[in-house]
Scaffold this active site. Structure first.
Site, PDB file in Angstrom:
ATOM      1  N   ARG A 167      -4.625   2.024  -1.359  1.00  0.00           N
ATOM      2  CA  ARG A 167      -4.822   0.677  -0.831  1.00  0.00           C
ATOM      3  C   ARG A 167      -4.693  -0.427  -1.863  1.00  0.00           C
ATOM      4  NH1 ARG A 167      -9.886  -2.483   1.490  1.00  0.00           N
ATOM      5  NH2 ARG A 167      -8.733  -3.987   2.753  1.00  0.00           N
ATOM      6  N   LEU A 168      -3.949  -1.451  -1.467  1.00  0.00           N
ATOM      7  CA  LEU A 168      -3.942  -2.739  -2.143  1.00  0.00           C
ATOM      8  C   LEU A 168      -4.676  -3.685  -1.202  1.00  0.00           C
ATOM      9  CD1 LEU A 168      -3.028  -4.646  -4.417  1.00  0.00           C
ATOM     10  CD2 LEU A 168      -0.961  -5.072  -3.082  1.00  0.00           C
ATOM     11  N   SER A 169      -5.852  -4.150  -1.593  1.00  0.00           N
ATOM     12  CA  SER A 169      -6.704  -4.974  -0.722  1.00  0.00           C
ATOM     13  C   SER A 169      -6.209  -6.411  -0.687  1.00  0.00           C
ATOM     14  CB  SER A 169      -8.147  -4.967  -1.233  1.00  0.00           C
ATOM     15  OG  SER A 169      -8.644  -3.664  -1.275  1.00  0.00           O
ATOM     16  N   ILE A 170      -5.825  -6.858   0.494  1.00  0.00           N
ATOM     17  CA  ILE A 170      -5.410  -8.248   0.672  1.00  0.00           C
ATOM     18  C   ILE A 170      -6.188  -8.870   1.826  1.00  0.00           C
ATOM     19  CG2 ILE A 170      -3.489  -9.794   1.246  1.00  0.00           C
ATOM     20  CD1 ILE A 170      -1.660  -7.790  -0.207  1.00  0.00           C
TER      21      ILE A 170
ATOM     22  N   ASP B 272      -6.014  -6.495   9.687  1.00  0.00           N
ATOM     23  CA  ASP B 272      -4.863  -6.359  10.577  1.00  0.00           C
ATOM     24  C   ASP B 272      -4.610  -4.889  10.907  1.00  0.00           C
ATOM     25  OD1 ASP B 272      -4.058  -5.975   7.906  1.00  0.00           O
ATOM     26  OD2 ASP B 272      -2.130  -6.978   8.165  1.00  0.00           O
TER      27      ASP B 272
ATOM     28  N   CYS C  26       0.864  -1.174   0.000  1.00  0.00           N
ATOM     29  CA  CYS C  26       0.000   0.000   0.000  1.00  0.00           C
ATOM     30  C   CYS C  26       0.900   1.224   0.000  1.00  0.00           C
ATOM     31  CB  CYS C  26      -0.881   0.034   1.241  1.00  0.00           C
ATOM     32  SG  CYS C  26      -2.139  -1.257   1.324  1.00  0.00           S
TER      33      CYS C  26
ATOM     34  N   ASN D 121       0.864   0.248   5.823  1.00  0.00           N
ATOM     35  CA  ASN D 121       1.401  -0.475   4.680  1.00  0.00           C
ATOM     36  C   ASN D 121       2.104  -1.696   5.241  1.00  0.00           C
ATOM     37  OD1 ASN D 121       2.593  -1.327   2.256  1.00  0.00           O
ATOM     38  ND2 ASN D 121       4.319   0.044   2.517  1.00  0.00           N
ATOM     39  N   GLY D 122       1.678  -2.883   4.845  1.00  0.00           N
ATOM     40  CA  GLY D 122       2.356  -4.087   5.304  1.00  0.00           C
ATOM     41  C   GLY D 122       1.393  -5.176   5.711  1.00  0.00           C
ATOM     42  N   GLU D 123       1.877  -6.019   6.612  1.00  0.00           N
ATOM     43  CA  GLU D 123       1.068  -7.112   7.138  1.00  0.00           C
ATOM     44  C   GLU D 123       1.522  -7.429   8.552  1.00  0.00           C
ATOM     45  OE1 GLU D 123      -0.221 -11.729   6.107  1.00  0.00           O
ATOM     46  OE2 GLU D 123       1.051 -10.624   4.705  1.00  0.00           O
TER      47      GLU D 123
END
Length: 172
Positions: A51-54, A101, A2, A76-78
């Protein structure tokens, strides 16, 4: 991946011309998150997210706030251990609205303050604006897997996932 970006007045109010540039800052990093964008601003801060939706594709839009709406997070991240962290925080009285998350980060900040990063396993860069204290907290994972650039120009902290985002500021 993201993209996060924003500006924060270190003292006083944010110049409206600087606040107004956050959409352009966000567009500069749109390739990092083609699934949507979001914004938050008040007299002191302006935040942008690409946003990159994961995780939690339907409910994970950002900036995301806590249940009281006074802490706002860009991420941004996980966070790999977010489910375990969610259980702990729920037991301590936090209410979650999503399965993201990202929401675990804002509630961990409410519970632990800046020490919240000690509870995260993952790769991350995030910003939390706390309206209660009029403060901005920036953090990055221990290895630096997720980028976070920042600079102070004319009393305003600028930050972003890429320098080209910051370069959009009239104070650059």
């Amino acid at each position: 991946m993201c993209g996060i970006c924003g500006v924060f007045a270190l003292t006083g109010r944010l110049d409206p011309a600087v606040s107004a540039v956050v959409p352009a800052m966000t567009r500069a990093i749109a390739h990092r998150g083609p699934d949507g964008d979001g914004y938050y601003s008040d007299a002191r801060v302006a935040l942008g997210h690409s946003r990159l939706s994961i995780i939690d594709r339907a409910g994970g839009a950002q900036p995301m706030s806590n249940e009281d709406g006074n802490c706002h997070v860009l991420f941004n991240g996980e966070i790999y251990n977010h489910r375990e962290l969610r259980r702990t925080l729920t037991e301590r009285g936090h209410r979650f609205r999503t399965h993201s998350d990202t929401e675990a980060i804002v509630h961990a900040y409410e519970e632990y303050g800046p020490a919240c990063v000690e509870h995260f396993e993952g790769m991350f860069a995030f910003a939390i604006y706390d309206q209660r204290t009029a403060s901005l907290f920036l953090a990055r994972d221990r290895v630096g897997k997720k980028p976070l650039y920042y600079g102070v120009f004319k009393g305003v902290l600028h930050f972003g996932s890429e320098i080209k985002s910051i370069a959009k500021s009239p104070y650059w």
